[in-house]
Design a protein around this motif. Structure first.
Motif, PDB file in Angstrom:
ATOM      1  N   THR A   1      -1.806  -9.460   0.405  1.00 11.57           N
ATOM      2  CA  THR A   1      -0.530  -9.423  -0.309  1.00 11.57           C
ATOM      3  C   THR A   1       0.214 -10.743  -0.137  1.00 11.57           C
ATOM      4  O   THR A   1       0.435 -11.205   0.991  1.00 11.57           O
ATOM      5  CB  THR A   1       0.358  -8.278   0.223  1.00 11.57           C
ATOM      6  OG1 THR A   1      -0.332  -7.038   0.043  1.00 11.57           O
ATOM      7  CG2 THR A   1       1.686  -8.236  -0.517  1.00 11.57           C
TER       8      THR A   1
ATOM      9  N   SER B   1      -0.556   1.150  -2.744  1.00 16.34           N
ATOM     10  CA  SER B   1      -2.009   0.985  -2.798  1.00 16.34           C
ATOM     11  C   SER B   1      -2.721   2.323  -2.981  1.00 16.34           C
ATOM     12  O   SER B   1      -3.899   2.359  -3.310  1.00 16.34           O
ATOM     13  CB  SER B   1      -2.507   0.304  -1.525  1.00 16.34           C
ATOM     14  OG  SER B   1      -2.209   1.100  -0.379  1.00 16.34           O
TER      15      SER B   1
ATOM     16  N   GLN C   1      -1.263   5.379   1.751  1.00 16.42           N
ATOM     17  CA  GLN C   1      -0.493   4.276   2.335  1.00 16.42           C
ATOM     18  C   GLN C   1       0.749   4.825   3.038  1.00 16.42           C
ATOM     19  O   GLN C   1       1.478   5.644   2.490  1.00 16.42           O
ATOM     20  CB  GLN C   1      -0.063   3.283   1.258  1.00 16.42           C
ATOM     21  CG  GLN C   1       0.660   2.064   1.836  1.00 16.42           C
ATOM     22  CD  GLN C   1       0.965   1.009   0.786  1.00 16.42           C
ATOM     23  OE1 GLN C   1       0.908   1.279  -0.405  1.00 16.42           O
ATOM     24  NE2 GLN C   1       1.286  -0.205   1.224  1.00 16.42           N
TER      25      GLN C   1
END
Length: 507
Positions: A28, A399, A403
């Motif tokens: 990320t 995600s 998560q």
């Protein structure tokens, strides 16, 4: 697009700056070659949707994390090393939305946390110095008061005074108005202007765009981890600002009650509140019909939050009655409220709405666990299905169902809270500050959920300090000092509503 580039080596006129900052967390990209320049004595706004990179930049500007590349400077000098905490405290301080004041300590003790070293503490001297600090910044708080007894406004002022007394002249305010009412916000802004006149600089982070025009001189917009624009506030209109934040033309589109059919005044009563009294309110009576959305407005001390929390069972009433679809609801019991078809988005998502260590799916399914499997045992497939349905229905950026919600942005966390509240298809929905701390597009999405629930026949109560949130309501009840003092239909005006909230007029 205006980019941030390094000025003179001396950094003349800049309290703080960041140049070419990139930060990744695994795959990320949290910040992608961003920058910001904050001029001495100004209030500079940093805005963007949840997940834009604002919080990551704050962590880098305060020395909590190091950038992967790029640099931070204060007054033209390189930032201290991460291990030099005193050096960072002399340059910058942050007043967070979630207070860092320690409630079990006194005001004086909070002012000197981490500043006593290993010397023996003289309590009389500490209290005297604390009083001098607060008086020098015109903060009227008794230093012997337990911090737990302070209002939100007082806690923020104590935190600002603590930062300034440590030598920092650059203060980051992270969503400082999220829990303040109108008068308290006005007092905070006046304090900011006074401090600015004395050379203090602010980085102001807020999702309340109108506040930026009231108190800031420059604004920087981040979107998708990138720097989009920096401009004087006076040269950037509200629609242009929203376009920069969202990347979409047209600005904010908040659903309005006028787009729905009028509710039949003789229709079924979904919620009946009669002569209800409790903590901070007295003799409150109202009805909400199926398909109707009502708003509760008022100052922080009006009692509006307490009424809503009593309806959902988070508080116990002292007298009066609550009925859902004609059946009396046991007071002070959340399970009883759930059994009677009442769902809730609570005021504090971190402590009342979510279990941060659990996954999106586990949080979304929390109110319907008894329906998913016998004895509280839920087959993994069913749990995952609930999470997947929540992600699709409420546009949660994640995600996947597994998560942890702690990893999500504030706006997406709030969507999980909304999914949890609606998982059992409640007939009455209680929403307390439903869009607090979320970006403009998340606000649009969350209010759209309320509108759809009403169209499907659910009743809803919206409690909010934000007038945009109340546009979705068929009626707005205004509370003042614990009583309902005014009622407005769909045609309310901002002037009349604010006047009633402030007690200027009653009708």
């Amino acid at each position: 697009m205006m980019r941030v580039s390094e000025r003179t080596a001396a950094g003349a006129g800049l309290a703080a700056a960041a140049y070419h900052v990139t930060k990744r967390f695994g795959r990320t990209v949290a910040l992608d070659d961003v920058g910001i320049e904050i001029h001495d004595g100004q209030s500079h706004a940093l805005v963007g949707r949840n997940g834009a990179g604002k919080s990551t930049l704050v962590s880098i500007l305060t020395g909590l994390q190091a950038p992967d590349s790029g640099k931070v400077v204060f007054g033209g000098r390189p930032a201290p090393s991460l291990g030099d905490r005193d050096g960072w405290r002399r340059n910058v301080a942050c007043v967070y939305q979630r207070s860092t004041i320690m409630p079990e300590l006194s005001v004086a003790e909070n002012l000197f946390v981490n500043r006593q070293g290993r010397t023996l503490i003289s309590w009389s001297k500490l209290r005297r110095q604390a009083t001098e600090i607060l008086e020098s910044f015109d903060v009227k708080v008794d230093v012997t008061t337990p911090a737990s007894d302070l209002s939100v406004e007082q806690r923020q002022l104590v935190e600002i005074a603590r930062a300034l007394s440590g030598g920092a002249r650059f203060i980051i305010l992270d969503e400082p108005t999220a829990q303040l009412d109108g008068p308290a916000i006005g007092r905070l802004f006046e304090k900011m202007r006074t401090l600015q006149a004395n050379g203090v600089t602010f980085l102001f982070i807020s999702h309340h765009l109108q506040e930026i025009y009231e108190v800031c001189q420059e604004v920087t917009v981040y979107r998708d981890a990138r720097h989009i624009i920096t401009a004087p506030v006076s040269e950037l209109g509200r629609a242009e600002l929203i376009d920069a934040m969202t990347g979409e033309p047209g600005g904010l589109s908040v659903p309005g009650a006028t787009d729905r059919d009028l509710v039949d005044p003789a229709g079924a009563v979904a919620l009946d509140v009669r002569n209800l009294s409790g903590d901070s309110f007295t003799d409150v009576t109202f009805q909400v019909r199926a398909g109707e959305v009502i708003g509760l407005a008022g100052s922080a001390s009006s009692g509006k939050h307490q009424v809503a929390e009593t309806v959902y069972g988070l508080r116990r009433s002292t007298s009066g009655a609550i009925e859902a679809a004609g059946r009396k609801v046991k007071p002070g019991s959340v399970p009883a409220a759930l059994r009677h078809g009442i769902g809730c988005v609570p005021r504090d998502r971190h402590h009342q709405g979510l279990v941060l260590d659990l996954t999106v799916a586990e949080n979304a399914a929390m109110t319907v666990m008894n329906k998913l499997g016998p004895g509280g045992f839920v087959p993994p497939g069913r749990m995952t299905a609930v999470g997947a349905r929540a992600i699709g229905s409420y546009d949660i950026v994640t995600s996947g169902p597994d998560q942890p919600v702690a990893d999500l942005s504030g706006g997406n966390q709030q969507k999980v809270v909304m999914a949890r509240a609606l998982a059992g298809d409640p007939q009455v929905l209680v929403l307390i500050n439903p869009t607090a701390g979320v970006d403009v597009k998340s606000k649009e999405s969350l209010l759209g959920v309320v509108d759809r629930a009403a169209r499907a026949g659910a009743a809803a109560i919206v409690v909010s300090d934000e007038l945009d949130d109340l546009k979705v309501c068929d009626r707005v009840l205004v509370m003042f000092h614990g009583r309902v003092v005014a009622e407005f239909g769909r045609d309310w005006t901002e002037h009349d509503l604010v006047a009633a909230i402030e007690g200027v007029s009653e009708r």
